[in-house]
Design an enzyme around this catalytic site. Structure first.
Site, mmCIF file in Angstrom:
data_model
loop_
_atom_site.group_PDB
_atom_site.id
_atom_site.type_symbol
_atom_site.label_atom_id
_atom_site.label_comp_id
_atom_site.label_asym_id
_atom_site.label_seq_id
_atom_site.Cartn_x
_atom_site.Cartn_y
_atom_site.Cartn_z
ATOM 1 N N VAL A 177 29.397 46.395 39.834
ATOM 2 C CA VAL A 177 30.081 45.210 40.577
ATOM 3 C C VAL A 177 30.213 45.811 41.965
ATOM 4 O O VAL A 177 30.883 46.670 42.392
ATOM 5 C CB VAL A 177 31.480 45.038 39.894
ATOM 6 C CG1 VAL A 177 31.967 43.548 40.831
ATOM 7 C CG2 VAL A 177 31.384 44.575 38.463
ATOM 8 N N ASP A 194 40.871 45.936 33.220
ATOM 9 C CA ASP A 194 39.188 45.872 33.088
ATOM 10 C C ASP A 194 39.017 45.307 31.747
ATOM 11 O O ASP A 194 39.830 45.366 30.828
ATOM 12 C CB ASP A 194 38.943 47.495 33.157
ATOM 13 C CG ASP A 194 37.364 47.581 33.212
ATOM 14 O OD1 ASP A 194 36.954 47.912 34.105
ATOM 15 O OD2 ASP A 194 36.635 46.995 32.248
ATOM 16 N N ILE A 195 38.009 44.433 31.955
ATOM 17 C CA ILE A 195 37.707 43.741 30.611
ATOM 18 C C ILE A 195 37.277 44.581 29.532
ATOM 19 O O ILE A 195 37.072 44.390 28.378
ATOM 20 C CB ILE A 195 36.564 42.469 30.982
ATOM 21 C CG1 ILE A 195 36.572 41.472 29.962
ATOM 22 C CG2 ILE A 195 35.077 43.266 31.059
ATOM 23 C CD1 ILE A 195 35.712 40.116 30.448
ATOM 24 N N ASN A 228 33.242 54.496 42.117
ATOM 25 C CA ASN A 228 31.805 54.637 41.915
ATOM 26 C C ASN A 228 30.893 53.856 43.051
ATOM 27 O O ASN A 228 31.425 52.790 43.484
ATOM 28 C CB ASN A 228 31.300 53.970 40.541
ATOM 29 C CG ASN A 228 31.966 54.825 39.328
ATOM 30 O OD1 ASN A 228 32.133 56.036 39.333
ATOM 31 N ND2 ASN A 228 32.214 53.582 38.291
ATOM 32 N N HIS A 288 36.097 48.663 43.940
ATOM 33 C CA HIS A 288 37.019 48.589 43.202
ATOM 34 C C HIS A 288 37.510 50.076 42.915
ATOM 35 O O HIS A 288 36.738 50.744 42.701
ATOM 36 C CB HIS A 288 36.851 47.746 41.875
ATOM 37 C CG HIS A 288 35.447 48.056 41.408
ATOM 38 N ND1 HIS A 288 34.326 47.544 41.804
ATOM 39 C CD2 HIS A 288 35.057 48.887 40.269
ATOM 40 C CE1 HIS A 288 33.295 47.986 41.258
ATOM 41 N NE2 HIS A 288 33.617 48.892 40.322
ATOM 42 N N HIS A 293 39.091 52.283 39.905
ATOM 43 C CA HIS A 293 39.567 52.296 38.575
ATOM 44 C C HIS A 293 40.709 53.129 38.367
ATOM 45 O O HIS A 293 40.853 54.439 38.718
ATOM 46 C CB HIS A 293 38.529 53.066 37.836
ATOM 47 C CG HIS A 293 37.151 52.116 37.663
ATOM 48 N ND1 HIS A 293 36.854 51.417 36.677
ATOM 49 C CD2 HIS A 293 36.063 52.167 38.388
ATOM 50 C CE1 HIS A 293 35.500 51.195 36.751
ATOM 51 N NE2 HIS A 293 35.149 51.510 37.970
HETATM 52 P P1 5GP Z 1 31.593 50.117 38.034
HETATM 53 O O1 5GP Z 1 30.867 50.068 36.821
HETATM 54 O O2 5GP Z 1 31.023 48.707 38.929
HETATM 55 O O3 5GP Z 1 32.458 50.951 38.743
HETATM 56 O O4 5GP Z 1 32.842 48.857 37.475
HETATM 57 C C1 5GP Z 1 32.869 47.641 36.887
HETATM 58 C C2 5GP Z 1 34.000 47.528 35.948
HETATM 59 O O5 5GP Z 1 34.121 46.285 35.898
HETATM 60 C C3 5GP Z 1 33.444 47.920 34.740
HETATM 61 O O6 5GP Z 1 34.523 49.034 34.035
HETATM 62 C C4 5GP Z 1 33.545 46.578 33.701
HETATM 63 O O7 5GP Z 1 33.978 46.926 32.569
HETATM 64 C C5 5GP Z 1 34.547 45.783 34.764
HETATM 65 N N1 5GP Z 1 34.337 44.215 34.643
HETATM 66 C C6 5GP Z 1 32.743 43.703 34.590
HETATM 67 N N2 5GP Z 1 33.007 42.314 34.524
HETATM 68 C C7 5GP Z 1 34.375 41.942 34.467
HETATM 69 C C8 5GP Z 1 35.134 40.747 34.451
HETATM 70 O O8 5GP Z 1 34.540 39.726 34.460
HETATM 71 N N3 5GP Z 1 36.504 40.838 34.405
HETATM 72 C C9 5GP Z 1 37.133 42.123 34.528
HETATM 73 N N4 5GP Z 1 38.441 42.233 34.312
HETATM 74 N N5 5GP Z 1 36.409 43.325 34.586
HETATM 75 C C10 5GP Z 1 35.124 43.128 34.510
#
Ligand code: 5GP
Ligand code: ZN
Length: 114
Positions: A96, A30-31, A87, A100, A102
């Site tokens: 996103v 995760d970034i 989520n 995915h 986590h």
């Molecule tokens: P969500 O909030 O949809 O459950 O999780 C999305 C995750 O994607 C977040 O933890 C966020 O930090 C990660 N994320 C967003 N953009 C990028 C990216 O460009 N690269 C990577 N490796 N992770 C990302």
């Protein structure tokens, strides 16, 4: 080029620190890590949300959990404990829209989540 960020990482057109890849599952760091170990495990197949999972995807979800177990062991968080969380939708914090999972560990994780 794909319009989906995670399809881009899967396809290699967007940079991602990939830690695991097979024909149906990819995992990358995760970034914006929320724990010492924070890896996102995604299907190669684009699926927008958990609600869009079809019956034919049941095996795929099992494979994702197998990868989570494997990575938890490799990353040294299996013994102490870890969390796998997905989520679904805006209220749950999904940002996103390519499903995915986590994988979080390396610190004590509070419950319930915020
Ligand atoms: P969500 O909030 O949809 O459950 O999780 C999305 C995750 O994607 C977040 O933890 C966020 O930090 C990660 N994320 C967003 N953009 C990028 C990216 O460009 N690269 C990577 N490796 N992770 C990302
Ligand atoms: Zn996608």
């Amino acid at each position: 080029m794909s319009e989906c960020l995670f399809c881009g990482i899967v396809e290699g057109t967007i940079n991602g620190a990939v830690v695991y890849r097979d024909e149906s599952v990819v995992a990358f760091k995760d970034i914006n890590p929320r724990a010492p170990v924070h890896i996102l495990i995604v299907p190669v197949k684009h699926i927008s949300t958990l609600l869009d999972l079809a019956e034919e995807d049941q095996k795929l979800v099992g494979e994702i959990y197998s990868v989570a177990n494997r990575l938890a062991k490799e990353q040294g968080i299996a013994k102490d404990g870890f969390r796998v969380v997905a989520n679904c939708g805006a209220a749950a914090g999904q940002t996103v829209f390519h499903i995915h999972f986590h994988l979080l560990g390396g610190r004590s994780l509070s419950w319930p989540p915020g």
